[in-house]
Design a protein around this motif. Structure first.
Motif, PDB file in Angstrom:
ATOM      1  N   LEU A 221       3.066  -0.706   7.514  1.00  0.00           N
ATOM      2  CA  LEU A 221       4.154  -0.673   6.995  1.00  0.00           C
ATOM      3  C   LEU A 221       5.155  -1.376   6.279  1.00  0.00           C
ATOM      4  CD1 LEU A 221       6.411   1.679   6.731  1.00  0.00           C
ATOM      5  CD2 LEU A 221       7.044   1.068   9.036  1.00  0.00           C
ATOM      6  N   GLU A 222       5.621  -1.569   5.041  1.00  0.00           N
ATOM      7  CA  GLU A 222       6.690  -2.467   4.587  1.00  0.00           C
ATOM      8  C   GLU A 222       7.831  -1.785   4.691  1.00  0.00           C
ATOM      9  OE1 GLU A 222       5.337  -4.807   1.140  1.00  0.00           O
ATOM     10  OE2 GLU A 222       2.928  -5.124   2.491  1.00  0.00           O
TER      11      GLU A 222
ATOM     12  N   LYS B 258      -1.183   1.897   3.176  1.00  0.00           N
ATOM     13  CA  LYS B 258       0.619   1.160   3.255  1.00  0.00           C
ATOM     14  C   LYS B 258       0.857   1.837   2.865  1.00  0.00           C
ATOM     15  CE  LYS B 258       0.812  -3.395   1.769  1.00  0.00           C
ATOM     16  NZ  LYS B 258       0.820  -4.360   1.255  1.00  0.00           N
TER      17      LYS B 258
ATOM     18  N   ALA C  71       5.094  -4.845  11.514  1.00  0.00           N
ATOM     19  CA  ALA C  71       5.102  -4.715   9.889  1.00  0.00           C
ATOM     20  C   ALA C  71       6.142  -5.344   9.995  1.00  0.00           C
ATOM     21  CB  ALA C  71       6.089  -2.917  10.443  1.00  0.00           C
TER      22      ALA C  71
ATOM     23  N   PRO D 208       1.776   0.652  12.398  1.00  0.00           N
ATOM     24  CA  PRO D 208       3.261   0.113  11.704  1.00  0.00           C
ATOM     25  C   PRO D 208       2.710  -1.152  11.091  1.00  0.00           C
ATOM     26  CG  PRO D 208       3.255  -0.847  13.537  1.00  0.00           C
ATOM     27  CD  PRO D 208       1.960   0.542  13.908  1.00  0.00           C
ATOM     28  N   TRP D 209       1.194  -2.005  11.485  1.00  0.00           N
ATOM     29  CA  TRP D 209       0.719  -2.828  10.349  1.00  0.00           C
ATOM     30  C   TRP D 209       0.694  -2.081   9.249  1.00  0.00           C
ATOM     31  CZ3 TRP D 209      -1.301  -0.977  15.708  1.00  0.00           C
ATOM     32  CH2 TRP D 209      -2.154  -0.769  15.185  1.00  0.00           C
TER      33      TRP D 209
ATOM     34  N   LEU E  67       8.126  -3.283  15.863  1.00  0.00           N
ATOM     35  CA  LEU E  67       7.782  -3.207  14.451  1.00  0.00           C
ATOM     36  C   LEU E  67       7.418  -3.658  13.817  1.00  0.00           C
ATOM     37  CD1 LEU E  67       9.736   0.204  11.888  1.00  0.00           C
ATOM     38  CD2 LEU E  67       7.609   0.114  13.209  1.00  0.00           C
ATOM     39  N   ARG E  68       7.851  -5.035  13.782  1.00  0.00           N
ATOM     40  CA  ARG E  68       7.969  -6.397  12.961  1.00  0.00           C
ATOM     41  C   ARG E  68       6.729  -6.586  14.458  1.00  0.00           C
ATOM     42  NH1 ARG E  68      13.249  -7.618  12.688  1.00  0.00           N
ATOM     43  NH2 ARG E  68      14.023  -7.103  10.409  1.00  0.00           N
TER      44      ARG E  68
END
Length: 189
Positions: free
Chosen positions: A76-77, A95, A56, A73-74, A51-52
């Motif tokens: 997502l936090e 988001k 994310a 995923p970009w 994800l990172r």
């Protein structure tokens, strides 16, 4: 006699919506299918790193179970100690922010996109979702676009949230209604 208006999807145009390059979305599609949506992929520890890699923001000690579907995923936090149960679907056209200690039980759906039912062209609408620290979204519950789930709130299984949920409050299935305040019990030592 005038013709009554109706939906005309031939006029639908979401060209304004640019969620990422075609290549980025395509590569993520396959990573998501192999490592996240696949119920036979048993290795959880690699998922936060993947994800990172795709943008994310993922905190420490996050648990992502099998059969989870994450759209982008970009967008997502996730804070620390977040749990995504089996079959969670994060349909994040905008988001989605999950605070620390958030739990999404199995089958939860987070939907950031919808359509303007008043528009003949059925225009796309996207709004962020924020689920604050300590909140728990019960099995098969749905959280809709633009919803803020307050700190330590509980949305019970099968419920839908289309409006903000107050902190420390439990919401029952159906049209979410506050049932009672959430009060923590302290175990004697």
């Amino acid at each position: 006699m005038s013709k009554a208006l109706t939906t005309d999807k031939s006029t639908f145009d979401n060209s304004w919506y640019k969620p990422g390059s075609f290549i980025k979305r395509t590569v993520w599609y396959f990573i998501n299918a192999i490592f996240f949506m696949n119920p036979l992929f048993p290795f959880r520890s690699i998922k936060p790193s993947l994800l990172r890699m795709f943008g994310a923001k993922v905190g420490h000690h996050c648990l992502i179970k099998p059969s989870v579907n994450i759209k982008y995923p970009w967008f997502l936090e996730m804070g620390d100690y977040v749990t995504l149960g089996e079959r969670v679907w994060v349909d994040n056209l905008a988001k989605v922010k999950l605070g620390s200690q958030v739990t999404l039980s199995q089958g939860v759906v987070l939907i950031t996109g919808n359509h303007n039912y008043k528009s003949v062209s059925f225009d796309l609408i996207v709004k962020e979702i924020h689920i604050q620290e300590g909140a728990w979204i019960g099995a098969n519950a749905i959280v809709g676009p633009g919803v803020i789930v307050g700190k330590n709130a509980v949305l019970s299984m099968g419920a839908s949230a289309t409006k903000d949920l107050d902190a420390n409050t439990i919401y029952a299935a159906g049209d979410p209604q506050a049932v009672r305040k959430r009060v923590f019990e302290v175990k004697p030592v």
